[in-house]
Design a protein around this motif. Structure first.
Motif, PDB file in Angstrom:
ATOM      1  N   SER A 141      10.484  -3.769 -10.806  1.00  0.00           N
ATOM      2  CA  SER A 141      10.483  -5.130 -11.279  1.00  0.00           C
ATOM      3  C   SER A 141       9.649  -5.866  -9.899  1.00  0.00           C
ATOM      4  CB  SER A 141      11.756  -5.746 -11.554  1.00  0.00           C
ATOM      5  OG  SER A 141      11.598  -7.336 -11.744  1.00  0.00           O
ATOM      6  N   MET A 142      10.161  -5.791  -8.806  1.00  0.00           N
ATOM      7  CA  MET A 142       9.546  -6.619  -7.681  1.00  0.00           C
ATOM      8  C   MET A 142       7.897  -5.888  -7.287  1.00  0.00           C
ATOM      9  SD  MET A 142      12.880  -6.468  -5.246  1.00  0.00           S
ATOM     10  CE  MET A 142      12.035  -7.283  -3.794  1.00  0.00           C
ATOM     11  N   ALA A 143       7.677  -4.702  -7.707  1.00  0.00           N
ATOM     12  CA  ALA A 143       6.437  -4.277  -7.208  1.00  0.00           C
ATOM     13  C   ALA A 143       5.478  -4.727  -8.274  1.00  0.00           C
ATOM     14  CB  ALA A 143       6.457  -2.755  -7.245  1.00  0.00           C
ATOM     15  N   GLN A 144       5.840  -4.925  -9.426  1.00  0.00           N
ATOM     16  CA  GLN A 144       5.053  -5.496 -10.508  1.00  0.00           C
ATOM     17  C   GLN A 144       4.459  -6.869  -9.947  1.00  0.00           C
ATOM     18  OE1 GLN A 144       7.080  -5.154 -13.770  1.00  0.00           O
ATOM     19  NE2 GLN A 144       6.411  -3.007 -14.514  1.00  0.00           N
ATOM     20  N   LYS A 145       5.596  -7.765  -9.484  1.00  0.00           N
ATOM     21  CA  LYS A 145       5.105  -9.174  -9.050  1.00  0.00           C
ATOM     22  C   LYS A 145       4.733  -9.079  -7.745  1.00  0.00           C
ATOM     23  CE  LYS A 145       9.571 -10.356 -10.267  1.00  0.00           C
ATOM     24  NZ  LYS A 145      10.758 -10.951 -10.458  1.00  0.00           N
ATOM     25  N   LEU A 146       5.204  -8.621  -6.964  1.00  0.00           N
ATOM     26  CA  LEU A 146       4.765  -9.000  -5.470  1.00  0.00           C
ATOM     27  C   LEU A 146       3.640  -8.097  -4.786  1.00  0.00           C
ATOM     28  CD1 LEU A 146       8.340  -9.314  -3.861  1.00  0.00           C
ATOM     29  CD2 LEU A 146       6.952 -11.201  -4.886  1.00  0.00           C
ATOM     30  N   THR A 147       3.538  -6.778  -5.553  1.00  0.00           N
ATOM     31  CA  THR A 147       2.490  -6.205  -5.221  1.00  0.00           C
ATOM     32  C   THR A 147       1.305  -5.829  -6.366  1.00  0.00           C
ATOM     33  OG1 THR A 147       3.382  -3.879  -5.493  1.00  0.00           O
ATOM     34  CG2 THR A 147       3.749  -4.889  -3.185  1.00  0.00           C
ATOM     35  N   PRO A 148       0.794  -6.826  -6.681  1.00  0.00           N
ATOM     36  CA  PRO A 148      -0.191  -6.670  -7.959  1.00  0.00           C
ATOM     37  C   PRO A 148      -1.573  -6.172  -7.535  1.00  0.00           C
ATOM     38  CG  PRO A 148      -0.182  -8.893  -7.390  1.00  0.00           C
ATOM     39  CD  PRO A 148       0.830  -8.367  -6.426  1.00  0.00           C
ATOM     40  N   ASP A 149      -2.152  -6.283  -6.072  1.00  0.00           N
ATOM     41  CA  ASP A 149      -3.412  -5.714  -5.714  1.00  0.00           C
ATOM     42  C   ASP A 149      -3.371  -4.572  -4.665  1.00  0.00           C
ATOM     43  OD1 ASP A 149      -3.157  -7.049  -3.112  1.00  0.00           O
ATOM     44  OD2 ASP A 149      -3.273  -9.131  -4.247  1.00  0.00           O
ATOM     45  N   LEU A 150      -4.422  -3.945  -4.385  1.00  0.00           N
ATOM     46  CA  LEU A 150      -4.422  -2.902  -3.488  1.00  0.00           C
ATOM     47  C   LEU A 150      -3.936  -3.185  -2.107  1.00  0.00           C
ATOM     48  CD1 LEU A 150      -5.161  -0.021  -2.908  1.00  0.00           C
ATOM     49  CD2 LEU A 150      -7.515  -0.677  -2.619  1.00  0.00           C
ATOM     50  N   LYS A 151      -4.499  -4.564  -1.663  1.00  0.00           N
ATOM     51  CA  LYS A 151      -3.946  -5.039  -0.263  1.00  0.00           C
ATOM     52  C   LYS A 151      -2.703  -5.052  -0.344  1.00  0.00           C
ATOM     53  CE  LYS A 151      -8.182  -7.577   0.334  1.00  0.00           C
ATOM     54  NZ  LYS A 151      -8.662  -9.126   0.623  1.00  0.00           N
TER      55      LYS A 151
END
Length: 409
Positions: A142-152
């Protein structure tokens, strides 16, 4: 004179009525709010915005944004903020107590029971550890979808995970958080897409800038001073307060992230066994209210019920100080794109740190056989796909652990 005498009691009566209403509503939420921080925000919205109309949609959105911007337990901070808006500082304290005390009491009782039981090799304990595997995996997704949406931000999360796994010291996670913030500041300070929040009208909070500045000063003074006091004294309770206060001060991204911080504080030095730590973490999923009440369990296991209460105060105190300190300055902070960029980097690092904690100690102390992995997968599916309440998953895990022990010996 008669008019003055009658108006003052009426004002006092109205304020007391508001405080009592805050206490009743927050306690009911504390007894029924299962599902974690995101679910809590939904419960708050339904109760405080739609039903009681204590604040409007825009003010609620701004308050949620503020609390997600700050370190600490976001749902608890939103509850504190709503209490402050409704009834001043005392209203914030009452709102916090109502929402938090039910789960604190339940976990203290559970810890006292665990202290008088042999948990080594217990089947129900193994089941709770498998529950922790499933729940933290759900939080990561859940957190990865919201907090790491781009490559950087994915890269920041990867580097934070590697750093957390390979560099395990008392201050490694603090360094990782600071470095991630600097990277985020550098990468995202010139974002072309500016938040629509810039066009929103100012939000008025009943806390003065002077009070806010004092709260922020106390927050940083304790964060810097408690480690020094810990080194200068040999008092065990000072060390405990420092550990819990620091954990409450450095958590970004939700209650699950407090897991690696507290694990590093108490398990490697032998203050708490990994078995007892994970048993409490699993039990925390079965009670309503904020996940930070896990500290009540840990404090009780180490120092009895008084230790549980002390740990609770220490881990939540930063949330109080930060909310009261930030409210008067939020209208300025929310327009600062550079600061928002720094926190984008921090939030990405949080995902990596949580993945590291999921591997060690959770996975390494829970998954030993294929049947363990199968059970964890079932529990994960119950949470993510079947959308069952966390307490049902916890009970299933405990019973399943007992059955696994009976079947496999």
């Amino acid at each position: 004179m008669k008019r003055m005498n009658t108006s003052i009691p009426n004002n006092e009566h109205g304020h007391m009525k508001r405080l009592l209403e805050i206490a009743l509503v927050s306690t009911r939420l504390g007894l029924t709010s299962f599902g974690g921080p995101i679910a809590h925000l939904g419960y708050f919205h339904e109760e405080y915005v739609r039903r009681r109309k204590w604040l409007n949609e825009q003010h609620y959105a701004d308050l949620v944004a503020l609390c997600q911007f700050l370190p600490g337990p976001a749902s608890s901070q939103v509850g504190i903020g709503i209490g402050v808006i409704r009834g001043g500082v005392l209203g914030g304290i009452i709102s916090f107590l109502g929402f938090t005390l039910p789960s604190v009491i339940a976990l203290i009782i559970f810890a006292l029971i665990v202290q008088h039981m042999s948990v080594d090799g217990a089947g129900w304990l193994h089941g709770l550890k498998l529950v922790a595997v499933a729940i933290v995996a759900q939080a990561i997704v859940s957190m990865a979808q919201k907090l790491t949406p781009d490559l950087k931000r994915k890269t920041i999360a990867l580097l934070a995970m590697v750093g957390t796994l390979l560099w395990q010291t008392a201050y490694s996670q603090l360094v990782i958080i600071v470095v991630a913030g600097l990277i985020g500041y550098r990468l995202y300070r010139q974002r072309e897409t500016r938040e629509t929040m810039e066009d929103r009208p100012n939000v008025q909070f009943p806390v003065s800038r002077q009070t806010g500045a004092i709260c922020l000063l106390v927050f940083f003074a304790l964060l810097a001073g408690l480690p020094v006091l810990r080194e200068l004294t040999s008092l065990h309770w000072v060390a405990m307060v420092d550990s819990f206060y620091r954990a409450g001060s450095l958590v970004f991204g939700g209650g699950h992230v407090v897991l690696p911080l507290l694990e590093r504080e108490f398990v490697p030095n032998g203050q708490l066994s990994a078995q007892a730590f994970l048993a409490g973490y699993g039990a925390t999923q079965a009670v309503p209210g904020p996940l930070f009440t896990f500290a009540a369990y840990l404090g009780t296991v180490m120092e009895g019920w008084a230790g549980g209460m002390m740990a609770t105060v220490a881990v939540f105190l930063p949330a109080f100080l930060l909310v009261l300190g930030a409210l008067p300055f939020w209208n300025d902070l929310r327009r600062n794109i550079a600061i928002q960029g720094a926190f984008m980097g921090v939030n990405a690092a949080v995902v990596g740190m949580l993945i590291a904690a999921w591997y060690d100690p959770i996975w390494t102390s829970s998954i030993f056989k294929p049947i363990d992995f199968a059970m964890a997968a079932i529990l994960f599916s119950m949470l993510v796909y079947w959308k069952l309440s966390p307490w049902i998953v916890v009970v299933t895990g405990a019973v399943g652990g007992l059955l696994l022990t009976m079947v496999t010996g």
